[in-house]
Design a protein around this motif. Structure first.
Motif, PDB file in Angstrom:
ATOM      1  N   VAL A  98     -12.304  46.152   8.877  1.00 37.58           N
ATOM      2  CA  VAL A  98     -12.503  45.040   7.938  1.00 37.58           C
ATOM      3  C   VAL A  98     -12.275  45.634   6.543  1.00 37.58           C
ATOM      4  N   VAL A  99     -11.248  45.114   5.868  1.00 39.47           N
ATOM      5  CA  VAL A  99     -10.864  45.665   4.559  1.00 39.47           C
ATOM      6  C   VAL A  99     -11.520  44.827   3.471  1.00 39.47           C
ATOM      7  N   GLU A 100     -12.149  45.501   2.514  1.00 39.04           N
ATOM      8  CA  GLU A 100     -12.690  44.754   1.362  1.00 39.04           C
ATOM      9  C   GLU A 100     -11.975  45.222   0.093  1.00 39.04           C
ATOM     10  N   LEU A 101     -11.389  44.272  -0.631  1.00 40.13           N
ATOM     11  CA  LEU A 101     -10.674  44.590  -1.873  1.00 40.13           C
ATOM     12  C   LEU A 101     -11.576  44.258  -3.056  1.00 40.13           C
ATOM     13  N   GLY A 102     -11.788  45.197  -3.960  1.00 42.08           N
ATOM     14  CA  GLY A 102     -12.635  44.967  -5.135  1.00 42.08           C
ATOM     15  C   GLY A 102     -14.096  44.753  -4.767  1.00 42.08           C
ATOM     16  N   PRO A 103     -14.708  45.705  -4.037  1.00 43.79           N
ATOM     17  CA  PRO A 103     -16.113  45.512  -3.625  1.00 43.79           C
ATOM     18  C   PRO A 103     -17.121  45.642  -4.766  1.00 43.79           C
ATOM     19  N   GLY A 104     -16.712  46.216  -5.898  1.00 42.05           N
ATOM     20  CA  GLY A 104     -17.624  46.348  -7.048  1.00 42.05           C
ATOM     21  C   GLY A 104     -18.829  47.191  -6.683  1.00 42.05           C
ATOM     22  N   THR A 105     -20.046  46.649  -6.902  1.00 46.40           N
ATOM     23  CA  THR A 105     -21.262  47.403  -6.567  1.00 46.40           C
ATOM     24  C   THR A 105     -21.683  47.148  -5.116  1.00 46.40           C
ATOM     25  N   GLY A 106     -20.976  46.266  -4.419  1.00 46.73           N
ATOM     26  CA  GLY A 106     -21.162  46.125  -2.971  1.00 46.73           C
ATOM     27  C   GLY A 106     -21.996  44.960  -2.441  1.00 46.73           C
ATOM     28  N   PRO A 107     -22.164  43.846  -3.196  1.00 40.91           N
ATOM     29  CA  PRO A 107     -22.949  42.747  -2.614  1.00 40.91           C
ATOM     30  C   PRO A 107     -22.311  42.123  -1.364  1.00 40.91           C
ATOM     31  N   VAL A 108     -20.983  42.005  -1.355  1.00 42.63           N
ATOM     32  CA  VAL A 108     -20.315  41.417  -0.182  1.00 42.63           C
ATOM     33  C   VAL A 108     -20.340  42.432   0.967  1.00 42.63           C
ATOM     34  N   THR A 109     -20.200  43.712   0.623  1.00 41.32           N
ATOM     35  CA  THR A 109     -20.276  44.779   1.631  1.00 41.32           C
ATOM     36  C   THR A 109     -21.626  44.686   2.339  1.00 41.32           C
ATOM     37  N   ALA A 110     -22.688  44.507   1.525  1.00 39.56           N
ATOM     38  CA  ALA A 110     -24.040  44.424   2.094  1.00 39.56           C
ATOM     39  C   ALA A 110     -24.143  43.225   3.028  1.00 39.56           C
ATOM     40  N   ALA A 111     -23.552  42.095   2.624  1.00 33.43           N
ATOM     41  CA  ALA A 111     -23.621  40.886   3.463  1.00 33.43           C
ATOM     42  C   ALA A 111     -22.840  41.088   4.764  1.00 33.43           C
ATOM     43  N   LEU A 112     -21.727  41.818   4.695  1.00 30.47           N
ATOM     44  CA  LEU A 112     -20.944  42.069   5.914  1.00 30.47           C
ATOM     45  C   LEU A 112     -21.754  42.914   6.893  1.00 30.47           C
ATOM     46  N   VAL A 113     -22.413  43.949   6.353  1.00 27.27           N
ATOM     47  CA  VAL A 113     -23.219  44.826   7.208  1.00 27.27           C
ATOM     48  C   VAL A 113     -24.396  44.032   7.783  1.00 27.27           C
ATOM     49  N   GLU A 114     -25.020  43.224   6.927  1.00 22.99           N
ATOM     50  CA  GLU A 114     -26.157  42.391   7.358  1.00 22.99           C
ATOM     51  C   GLU A 114     -25.719  41.421   8.481  1.00 22.99           C
ATOM     52  N   ALA A 115     -24.459  40.951   8.391  1.00 23.36           N
ATOM     53  CA  ALA A 115     -23.956  40.004   9.408  1.00 23.36           C
ATOM     54  C   ALA A 115     -23.558  40.720  10.701  1.00 23.36           C
ATOM     55  N   GLY A 116     -23.614  42.048  10.707  1.00 21.22           N
ATOM     56  CA  GLY A 116     -23.370  42.770  11.955  1.00 21.22           C
ATOM     57  C   GLY A 116     -22.079  43.579  11.992  1.00 21.22           C
ATOM     58  N   VAL A 117     -21.358  43.650  10.860  1.00 24.20           N
ATOM     59  CA  VAL A 117     -20.135  44.469  10.843  1.00 24.20           C
ATOM     60  C   VAL A 117     -20.568  45.940  10.733  1.00 24.20           C
ATOM     61  N   ASP A 118     -20.125  46.756  11.665  1.00 24.80           N
ATOM     62  CA  ASP A 118     -20.484  48.175  11.640  1.00 24.80           C
ATOM     63  C   ASP A 118     -19.860  48.827  10.396  1.00 24.80           C
ATOM     64  N   PRO A 119     -20.690  49.548   9.582  1.00 27.75           N
ATOM     65  CA  PRO A 119     -20.132  50.146   8.348  1.00 27.75           C
ATOM     66  C   PRO A 119     -18.918  51.042   8.594  1.00 27.75           C
ATOM     67  N   SER A 120     -18.839  51.638   9.803  1.00 32.81           N
ATOM     68  CA  SER A 120     -17.698  52.539  10.060  1.00 32.81           C
ATOM     69  C   SER A 120     -16.378  51.747  10.155  1.00 32.81           C
ATOM     70  N   ARG A 121     -16.457  50.423  10.292  1.00 30.07           N
ATOM     71  CA  ARG A 121     -15.219  49.604  10.338  1.00 30.07           C
ATOM     72  C   ARG A 121     -14.746  49.222   8.939  1.00 30.07           C
ATOM     73  N   LEU A 122     -15.607  49.466   7.936  1.00 26.85           N
ATOM     74  CA  LEU A 122     -15.269  48.987   6.584  1.00 26.85           C
ATOM     75  C   LEU A 122     -14.313  49.914   5.850  1.00 26.85           C
ATOM     76  N   VAL A 123     -13.287  49.335   5.255  1.00 25.00           N
ATOM     77  CA  VAL A 123     -12.367  50.090   4.393  1.00 25.00           C
ATOM     78  C   VAL A 123     -12.452  49.435   3.017  1.00 25.00           C
TER      79      VAL A 123
END
Ligand SMILES: C[S@@+](CC[C@H](N)C(=O)[O-])C[C@H]1O[C@@H](n2cnc3c(N)ncnc32)[C@H](O)[C@@H]1O
Length: 248
Positions: A107-132
């Motif tokens: 799961v690619v995130e463009l412009g994550p900034g300080t990471g609020p959307v990243t946090a929501a993705l992880v909270e929704a069950g996306v494994d952090p190791s899948r995040l780019v």
């Protein structure tokens, strides 16, 4: 043309050129003055906002470090940051809802900034190791590195995602989630970005983008794409909408 007439003509042209040169210098000086004035005011405004946030923190006994960092970055590069504060939890969760946590691939995130959307993705069950995560602001990259040590962080320009990710992604991406301020870029560049993203994604996978503007940041009638939009999310400063594009 007789010689004297030619000389007179030349002198007239030279006079006009000197006048133009003079006007150009005056305009340049004026622009310079306006830029300096704007920069001074921008710094003052930034300091005032920061002071108010610190006062608010003292009164409530809380820390708003992400907001302060965001404002600092915005003051330095308003068009690239594109927002004065990080996205709210509501907006971040609305973006994350479009990503299937059980799908296959990164799961690619463009412009994550300080990471609020990243946090929501992880909270929704996306494994952090899948995040780019692709972010070009070094201060934000430092934060992301400590908050998401399991994710792959790429410090670079998201508009070069094809070059940055082509060899890095071992599988097609399951989703691309973008916080980039797309509307500050010309339409040609936006279209190139989404085409590059689709080339790196599974067919039908979502390209999720939020925007504060009323209209879709990409044309709604684009052949080969499907487009859907969320309700306006009022619990965000400013209110925003999530747009999802898929290649059909
Ligand atoms: C509007 S902010 C959104 C930040 C975060 N996703 C959020 O929702 O709070 C835009 C982010 O995109 C980053 N950004 C802007 N242009 C970029 C580019 N060309 N490449 C990588 N990151 C970029 C900025 O540094 C900033 O972190």
């Amino acid at each position: 043309m007789p010689l004297t007439a030619l000389r007179t003509f030349e002198e007239r042209i030279e006079r006009q050129l000197r006048l133009l040169e003079l006007k150009k210098t005056i305009i340049e000086r004026n622009i310079g003055r306006h830029i300096r004035l704007f920069e001074r005011r921008r710094d003052d405004i930034g300091k005032k906002i920061e002071d108010q946030i610190r006062q608010f923190e003292r009164k409530r006994g809380i820390r708003l470090d992400d907001e302060v960092r965001f404002i600092r970055s915005w003051i330095e590069r308003p068009l690239s940051i594109g927002a004065v504060t990080p996205s709210s939890k509501m907006l971040a969760r609305a973006m994350a809802r479009y990503v299937d946590p059980h799908s296959d691939g990164p799961v690619v995130e463009l412009g994550p900034g300080t990471g609020p959307v990243t946090a929501a993705l992880v909270e929704a069950g996306v494994d952090p190791s899948r995040l780019v995560l692709v972010e070009f602001n070094p201060a934000f990259c430092r934060i992301l590195r400590t908050r998401y040590p399991g994710a792959t962080l790429v410090q670079g320009d998201a508009y070069s995602m094809r070059r940055l990710l082509e060899t890095l992604l071992l599988q097609p991406a399951a989703a691309v989630v973008s916080g980039l301020p797309l509307v500050t870029k010309p339409m040609r560049q936006r279209l190139r970005l989404i085409r590059d993203a689709f080339d790196l994604m599974l067919p039908g996978a979502p390209f999720v983008q939020f925007t504060y503007s009323v209209a879709s940041p990409l044309p709604r009638r684009l052949s080969g794409f499907s487009v859907e939009a969320s309700e306006r999310i009022w619990m965000n400063i400013p209110p925003a909408r999530v747009w999802v594009y898929r290649k059909i």
